[in-house]
Structures are given as C-alpha cells and as structure tokens.
Motif scaffolding. Structure first.
Motif, PDB file in Angstrom:
ATOM      1  N   MET A  64       0.940  -1.507  -0.123  1.00  0.00           N
ATOM      2  CA  MET A  64      -0.074  -0.196  -0.299  1.00  0.00           C
ATOM      3  C   MET A  64       0.677   1.119  -0.279  1.00  0.00           C
ATOM      4  SD  MET A  64      -2.952   0.828   2.543  1.00  0.00           S
ATOM      5  CE  MET A  64      -1.770   2.126   4.059  1.00  0.00           C
ATOM      6  N   ALA A  65       0.746   2.449  -0.870  1.00  0.00           N
ATOM      7  CA  ALA A  65       1.469   3.098  -1.378  1.00  0.00           C
ATOM      8  C   ALA A  65       0.725   4.252  -0.714  1.00  0.00           C
ATOM      9  CB  ALA A  65       1.596   3.392  -2.334  1.00  0.00           C
ATOM     10  N   THR A  66       1.580   5.010   0.044  1.00  0.00           N
ATOM     11  CA  THR A  66       1.182   6.621   1.285  1.00  0.00           C
ATOM     12  C   THR A  66       1.451   7.622   0.020  1.00  0.00           C
ATOM     13  OG1 THR A  66       0.755   5.898   2.819  1.00  0.00           O
ATOM     14  CG2 THR A  66       0.473   8.283   2.515  1.00  0.00           C
ATOM     15  N   VAL A  67       0.382   8.701  -0.721  1.00  0.00           N
ATOM     16  CA  VAL A  67       0.730  10.101  -1.166  1.00  0.00           C
ATOM     17  C   VAL A  67      -0.022  10.988  -0.449  1.00  0.00           C
ATOM     18  CG1 VAL A  67       1.204   8.623  -3.557  1.00  0.00           C
ATOM     19  CG2 VAL A  67      -0.607   9.468  -2.910  1.00  0.00           C
ATOM     20  N   LYS A  68       0.817  12.175  -0.487  1.00  0.00           N
ATOM     21  CA  LYS A  68       0.164  13.478   0.610  1.00  0.00           C
ATOM     22  C   LYS A  68      -0.064  14.797  -0.287  1.00  0.00           C
ATOM     23  CE  LYS A  68       1.410  14.814   4.260  1.00  0.00           C
ATOM     24  NZ  LYS A  68       1.273  16.237   3.950  1.00  0.00           N
ATOM     25  N   PRO A  69      -0.862  15.230  -0.584  1.00  0.00           N
ATOM     26  CA  PRO A  69      -1.348  16.271  -0.703  1.00  0.00           C
ATOM     27  C   PRO A  69      -0.016  17.902   0.002  1.00  0.00           C
ATOM     28  CG  PRO A  69      -2.583  16.013  -0.193  1.00  0.00           C
ATOM     29  CD  PRO A  69      -2.468  15.346  -0.265  1.00  0.00           C
ATOM     30  N   PHE A  70       0.154  18.837  -0.939  1.00  0.00           N
ATOM     31  CA  PHE A  70       1.312  19.674  -0.069  1.00  0.00           C
ATOM     32  C   PHE A  70       1.044  20.979  -0.858  1.00  0.00           C
ATOM     33  CE2 PHE A  70       3.045  18.158  -3.605  1.00  0.00           C
ATOM     34  CZ  PHE A  70       4.448  20.036  -4.156  1.00  0.00           C
ATOM     35  N   ILE A 122       8.242  -0.701   0.994  1.00  0.00           N
ATOM     36  CA  ILE A 122       7.451   0.158  -0.338  1.00  0.00           C
ATOM     37  C   ILE A 122       7.938   0.806  -1.053  1.00  0.00           C
ATOM     38  CG2 ILE A 122       4.964   1.070  -0.833  1.00  0.00           C
ATOM     39  CD1 ILE A 122       4.319   0.276   2.819  1.00  0.00           C
ATOM     40  N   ILE A 123       8.606   1.791  -0.804  1.00  0.00           N
ATOM     41  CA  ILE A 123       8.961   2.844  -1.689  1.00  0.00           C
ATOM     42  C   ILE A 123      10.857   2.103  -1.971  1.00  0.00           C
ATOM     43  CG2 ILE A 123      10.512   4.834  -2.623  1.00  0.00           C
ATOM     44  CD1 ILE A 123       8.413   6.582  -1.103  1.00  0.00           C
ATOM     45  N   LYS A 124      10.550   1.660  -3.235  1.00  0.00           N
ATOM     46  CA  LYS A 124      11.953   0.710  -3.495  1.00  0.00           C
ATOM     47  C   LYS A 124      12.930   1.192  -4.545  1.00  0.00           C
ATOM     48  CE  LYS A 124       9.885  -3.721  -3.302  1.00  0.00           C
ATOM     49  NZ  LYS A 124       9.533  -5.150  -4.153  1.00  0.00           N
ATOM     50  N   LYS A 125      14.349   1.014  -4.203  1.00  0.00           N
ATOM     51  CA  LYS A 125      15.701   1.245  -4.094  1.00  0.00           C
ATOM     52  C   LYS A 125      16.841   0.162  -5.466  1.00  0.00           C
ATOM     53  CE  LYS A 125      18.123   1.101   0.018  1.00  0.00           C
ATOM     54  NZ  LYS A 125      18.261   1.600   1.431  1.00  0.00           N
ATOM     55  N   LYS A 158       3.483   0.901 -11.218  1.00  0.00           N
ATOM     56  CA  LYS A 158       3.126  -0.314 -12.422  1.00  0.00           C
ATOM     57  C   LYS A 158       1.875   0.452 -12.609  1.00  0.00           C
ATOM     58  CE  LYS A 158       5.173  -4.358 -10.903  1.00  0.00           C
ATOM     59  NZ  LYS A 158       4.898  -5.894 -10.700  1.00  0.00           N
ATOM     60  N   ALA A 159       1.780   0.778 -13.904  1.00  0.00           N
ATOM     61  CA  ALA A 159       0.236   2.256 -14.339  1.00  0.00           C
ATOM     62  C   ALA A 159      -1.291   1.660 -14.084  1.00  0.00           C
ATOM     63  CB  ALA A 159       0.587   1.528 -15.829  1.00  0.00           C
ATOM     64  N   ASN A 160      -1.434   2.118 -13.550  1.00  0.00           N
ATOM     65  CA  ASN A 160      -2.633   1.827 -13.618  1.00  0.00           C
ATOM     66  C   ASN A 160      -3.705   3.207 -14.273  1.00  0.00           C
ATOM     67  OD1 ASN A 160      -5.335   2.913 -12.090  1.00  0.00           O
ATOM     68  ND2 ASN A 160      -4.742   1.484 -10.190  1.00  0.00           N
ATOM     69  N   GLN A 161      -4.598   2.420 -14.718  1.00  0.00           N
ATOM     70  CA  GLN A 161      -5.658   2.629 -15.885  1.00  0.00           C
ATOM     71  C   GLN A 161      -6.511   3.374 -14.978  1.00  0.00           C
ATOM     72  OE1 GLN A 161      -5.065   2.672 -19.563  1.00  0.00           O
ATOM     73  NE2 GLN A 161      -4.211   1.372 -18.766  1.00  0.00           N
ATOM     74  N   GLU A 162      -6.800   3.473 -14.000  1.00  0.00           N
ATOM     75  CA  GLU A 162      -8.265   4.442 -12.997  1.00  0.00           C
ATOM     76  C   GLU A 162      -7.184   6.335 -13.040  1.00  0.00           C
ATOM     77  OE1 GLU A 162     -10.527   4.702  -9.469  1.00  0.00           O
ATOM     78  OE2 GLU A 162      -9.140   3.134  -9.667  1.00  0.00           O
ATOM     79  N   LEU A 163      -6.614   5.630 -12.567  1.00  0.00           N
ATOM     80  CA  LEU A 163      -5.234   6.898 -12.472  1.00  0.00           C
ATOM     81  C   LEU A 163      -4.729   7.850 -13.374  1.00  0.00           C
ATOM     82  CD1 LEU A 163      -2.600   5.841  -9.855  1.00  0.00           C
ATOM     83  CD2 LEU A 163      -4.004   8.163  -9.035  1.00  0.00           C
ATOM     84  N   THR A 207      -4.985   9.275  -3.790  1.00  0.00           N
ATOM     85  CA  THR A 207      -5.096   9.345  -2.439  1.00  0.00           C
ATOM     86  C   THR A 207      -5.625   7.709  -2.990  1.00  0.00           C
ATOM     87  OG1 THR A 207      -4.464  11.405  -1.047  1.00  0.00           O
ATOM     88  CG2 THR A 207      -4.640   9.729   0.018  1.00  0.00           C
ATOM     89  N   SER A 208      -6.997   8.026  -2.088  1.00  0.00           N
ATOM     90  CA  SER A 208      -7.210   6.180  -2.140  1.00  0.00           C
ATOM     91  C   SER A 208      -7.077   5.573  -3.565  1.00  0.00           C
ATOM     92  CB  SER A 208      -8.639   6.411  -2.156  1.00  0.00           C
ATOM     93  OG  SER A 208      -9.050   4.523  -1.997  1.00  0.00           O
ATOM     94  N   VAL A 209      -6.873   5.439  -4.404  1.00  0.00           N
ATOM     95  CA  VAL A 209      -6.222   4.836  -5.734  1.00  0.00           C
ATOM     96  C   VAL A 209      -4.513   3.994  -5.612  1.00  0.00           C
ATOM     97  CG1 VAL A 209      -5.724   5.138  -7.788  1.00  0.00           C
ATOM     98  CG2 VAL A 209      -7.766   5.649  -7.527  1.00  0.00           C
ATOM     99  N   PHE A 210      -4.014   5.212  -4.728  1.00  0.00           N
ATOM    100  CA  PHE A 210      -2.292   4.710  -4.857  1.00  0.00           C
ATOM    101  C   PHE A 210      -2.333   3.651  -3.570  1.00  0.00           C
ATOM    102  CE2 PHE A 210      -0.610   8.190  -7.140  1.00  0.00           C
ATOM    103  CZ  PHE A 210       0.458   7.555  -7.800  1.00  0.00           C
ATOM    104  N   LYS A 211      -3.755   4.039  -2.507  1.00  0.00           N
ATOM    105  CA  LYS A 211      -2.868   2.390  -1.874  1.00  0.00           C
ATOM    106  C   LYS A 211      -3.793   1.414  -2.051  1.00  0.00           C
ATOM    107  CE  LYS A 211      -4.765   5.745   1.729  1.00  0.00           C
ATOM    108  NZ  LYS A 211      -3.592   5.421   2.748  1.00  0.00           N
ATOM    109  N   GLU A 212      -3.830   0.988  -3.702  1.00  0.00           N
ATOM    110  CA  GLU A 212      -4.341   0.210  -3.923  1.00  0.00           C
ATOM    111  C   GLU A 212      -3.034  -0.352  -4.839  1.00  0.00           C
ATOM    112  OE1 GLU A 212      -8.035   0.449  -6.409  1.00  0.00           O
ATOM    113  OE2 GLU A 212      -9.360   0.781  -4.626  1.00  0.00           O
ATOM    114  N   ILE A 213      -2.040   0.664  -4.746  1.00  0.00           N
ATOM    115  CA  ILE A 213      -0.792   0.507  -5.445  1.00  0.00           C
ATOM    116  C   ILE A 213       0.146  -0.518  -4.181  1.00  0.00           C
ATOM    117  CG2 ILE A 213       1.392   1.437  -6.550  1.00  0.00           C
ATOM    118  CD1 ILE A 213      -1.091   3.107  -7.805  1.00  0.00           C
ATOM    119  N   ASP A 214       0.887  -1.739  -4.562  1.00  0.00           N
ATOM    120  CA  ASP A 214       2.128  -2.370  -3.513  1.00  0.00           C
ATOM    121  C   ASP A 214       3.095  -1.633  -3.552  1.00  0.00           C
ATOM    122  OD1 ASP A 214       0.292  -3.920  -3.240  1.00  0.00           O
ATOM    123  OD2 ASP A 214       0.469  -5.300  -5.059  1.00  0.00           O
ATOM    124  N   TYR A 215       3.896  -0.703  -4.410  1.00  0.00           N
ATOM    125  CA  TYR A 215       4.952  -0.479  -4.020  1.00  0.00           C
ATOM    126  C   TYR A 215       5.770   0.634  -4.943  1.00  0.00           C
ATOM    127  CZ  TYR A 215       6.204  -5.042  -2.787  1.00  0.00           C
ATOM    128  OH  TYR A 215       6.237  -6.224  -1.812  1.00  0.00           O
TER     129      TYR A 215
END
Length: 415
Positions: A1-7, A118-121, A152-157, A197-205
């Motif tokens: 689950m990836a967390t993104v946040k507005p700023f 979750i953020i991979k290098k 990994k590309a997400n069509q909804e996004l 924000t919700s869609v990114f929570k469905e993205i694993d990495y």
C-alpha cells in the motif's frame, strides 16, 4: 500500500516559471551550472548549485555553499518570485519531448515507506553525496528538487489525471531551449484529491527511478527532525519528501554509454582478439555508427571505426535480473577482465555519457581524450522493477532518464 499526500507547494509566480525552472543539480557540474545561470538571476541553480555565486575555487561541499543557498532562496522569496499555496494540493507535471508525453503526479511520499521497502531502490548511494543533500535540505529547510518515482501503470489513475488536464487550464505551460514542453496543472478539488490518495493505497510499491541520493538524504533529514522533536505526531512535513510519480509505461530510459582512456596495454589487434572470446565482432561499414537496437548487442568505436559486438551464449545467466543487464555483461566480460576496470564507480580511466548526447559525443570523446567508446542498448523500466523487486542493486550508471524533471517548479517546506 503506497501513501501519497498533497502538500502546500512553494512555486513560481505565473510568468517566471520558464526562467526559474532549471536542470537538476546532479546532471550539471559547477562550471556548466555557472554558464547556464550567468545571465539568468531567476535560475533555480542559484539555490541548488549555490557555489556558482561564490569564488571558482570554493569547495562545493563547504558550509558557505549551503549558507549561500539559503540566502539566495530567501532573497528569491522576498522578491516575490514564488508563491505558496494556502491549501494542500496535488499537481500534474507533464513533459513532452519529441512528441512523447510523460505525465507525473507531484506529491509527497512517506519516509517510513522508504524505510519499510514500500518505496524500492535499485542503486547504492555515496555518503559524501548524501551528506551534501542533507546539508542543503537542512539549511534551506525544504526539499528543493523532487525524487523521480515510478509505479506499475494504473488505468484508473490515468483516467483521473487525463480528465483533469482536459477540463482545466494549466498554471504553467512553456518550452525551453531544448524544445521540451513543460505543463503544470494544480489539482485543488478535494474530492479528486481524496480519490487519487485512495487509488494509490491499492498500489503495492513505488520505485525510485532517479534521485536515490535525494531520497536517502530526505529520509535522514526526516529522522533527524524526529530526534529534534521527540513529541512529533507523524503528520509533520519532515515525515514526507517531494516526488513526481510517473507510471512505468511512460518512463523513457536512454542508454548510458561508456568511454575508456586506454586499452590496458593491449595493441588494437590484441584487444579485438580478446573481445572475440566472449563476443561476436563485426566491423561496420565506414562512417556507419552502431546504435544497438536490441539487448545484448553493443557498439564499439575504436580508431575511427565502429564495430558491432554481440554477446555469445553462455556468458551470462538470462534468468538473473542483474547478470542479464547489458551493463553487467559489458562490465563482467570486457571492461573488467580485458580493460582492467574493476570498479567503474571509482576508476578514473572510465567515463559515462548519457544517451541524450548521441553517438557523435562518443566519437568526439575518443578523438579528444579517450581511446575507445561503447554504445549501449538502454536498460528497460521492466529491468529496473525486476531488480528492485529482487532486492538487488544495479551496476553504476545503468540508466539515463529523459526528459529530466526541472527543479524550482515545486518546493516542499519541511517546517
């Protein structure tokens, strides 16, 4: 689950974005930065490479450089060159190069998710370069350049971002001398922000494409701020770092070519015979450069001639995500055993040339200060993801990303 946040971005006032936007600090050296910014007082290189405003003899890692960066940043803020948004927003940053579009979401991401994997290098970092960005961020109290992440590309996004771009006017839209077009939209709709924000929570990495030193430094600065603020709650800005997130199918990677100063004591004929032990060698027609169009083939420029090199079967494991990389094949079967380049990170006999400079640059270097050049097939984004998923580290200088994300368009304050 990836967390993104507005700023709440600090960003250029309308009309100055094209003058402020600069190449990333780590793709230009001090002299190049000095030349790029000398006639442009608005250039963000005055912040990201502040040594350009000091004596040429200055050590770029000297404390006075970081003090100058803060001074220049404060001066630009006081002059009203930037505005700060009052609300937390996402931003869309689209770049078009040679008709090819790359659309990124500008957001902040979690330092904890970097630590948790979750953020991979896929690259190692150098302590000196990490410390440089740590100092820069500390003095400026901000992330001044984004980390380039992919997923990994997400069509909804894609649909959400494309719909917003079609229905709204951009806040910036400009092309620079390299003809790359930069267009930015602000996403200030709370419903859409929550949906993204919700869609990114469905993205694993998330995967670091470019900016490993910025990411590592951002995390260390965040941990340092936590120690300084033991009662931190977790929602403070220093718990997040600035990123542009681009779907993997829009990431464009160019080759990272190699040039070497000498033949390690071999004559040219001896050198070519040694290469034939691991590669098929074919001389190209006179004046015809070889730009590899498929994996496991390489171009070699030597004494005014181009050669096609094809890796022989059995010299690498095709199922190994590292061994099967072309940069690994060249390193392990030619650069190291024949040319004696054991550590390409530190060996002064080798240099690296981004694919954006073209094969002409390889020819120029060989004629000017090098002996032999190698043109590469680019590493793919799928290669990058496979290496990161395996928890492995790519060889140095494996990827060259284009177009480059410009600095100065988005700044994220730490406090």
């Amino acid at each position: 689950m990836a967390t993104v946040k507005p700023f709440k971005a600090i960003r250029p006032v309308p009309g100055l974005a094209d003058k402020i936007a600069s190449l990333p600090y780590d793709v230009v050296n001090t002299e190049e930065a000095r030349n790029l910014a000398k006639d442009n007082p608005y250039s963000f290189l005055h912040v990201d490479r502040a040594e350009i405003d000091l004596a040429p003899s200055i050590n770029p890692y000297d404390e006075i450089v970081y003090e100058k960066a803060r001074e220049n940043f404060d001066r630009m803020l006081k002059k009203g060159l930037f505005i700060k948004d009052n609300e937390e927003n996402y931003y869309i940053y689209r770049e078009i190069m040679n008709g090819r579009s790359q659309v990124g979401l500008v957001a902040t991401v979690s330092i904890d998710e970097y630590l948790e994997g979750i953020i991979k290098k896929h690259e190692l970092t150098l302590p000196e370069k990490e410390q440089d960005r740590i100092n820069h961020m500390d003095y400026c109290d901000a992330h001044t350049s984004p980390v380039f992440l992919t997923y990994k590309a997400n069509q909804e996004l894609k649909k959400l971002l494309n719909s917003w771009m079609k229905s709204k006017n951009p806040i910036y839209d400009f092309a620079l001398e390299d003809e790359i077009r930069h267009t930015v939209w602000i996403i200030d709709d709370k419903t859409l922000i929550d949906k993204i924000t919700s869609v990114f929570k469905e993205i694993d990495y998330l995967y670091i494409a470019d900016g490993h030193h910025r990411a590592a430094a951002s995390v260390k600065v965040g941990l340092k701020r936590r120690e300084q603020n033991p009662d931190y709650k977790g929602d403070e800005e220093f718990n997040y770092f600035l990123a542009v997130l681009v779907p993997h199918d829009e990431v464009f990677i160019m080759p990272y070519n190699r040039v070497v100063k000498d033949l390690n004591g071999y004559s040219e004929s001896e050198f070519i015979e040694k290469i034939k032990e691991k590669f098929e060698v074919e001389k190209c027609s006179e004046g015809q450069p070889f730009n590899p169009s498929k994996k496991h083939t390489f171009g070699m420029y030597l004494s005014g001639n181009w050669y096609k090199l094809t890796a022989k079967e059995g010299i690498f494991n095709p199922s190994d995500p590292i061994e099967s990389l072309d940069v690994s094949i060249l390193q392990k079967n030619l650069l190291d055993p024949i040319l004696g380049i054991n550590d390409p990170r530190t060996d002064k006999r080798i240099d690296f040339v981004g694919g954006i400079r073209g094969l002409e640059e390889l020819e120029r270097r060989v004629k000017e200060d090098m002996k032999v050049a190698f043109s590469m097939h680019p590493t793919t984004v799928e290669d990058l993801i496979a290496v990161a998923d395996a928890g492995m580290i790519m060889p140095p200088k494996s990827t060259w990303f284009e177009p480059k994300l410009r600095s100065g368009l988005f700044i994220h304050e730490l406090s």
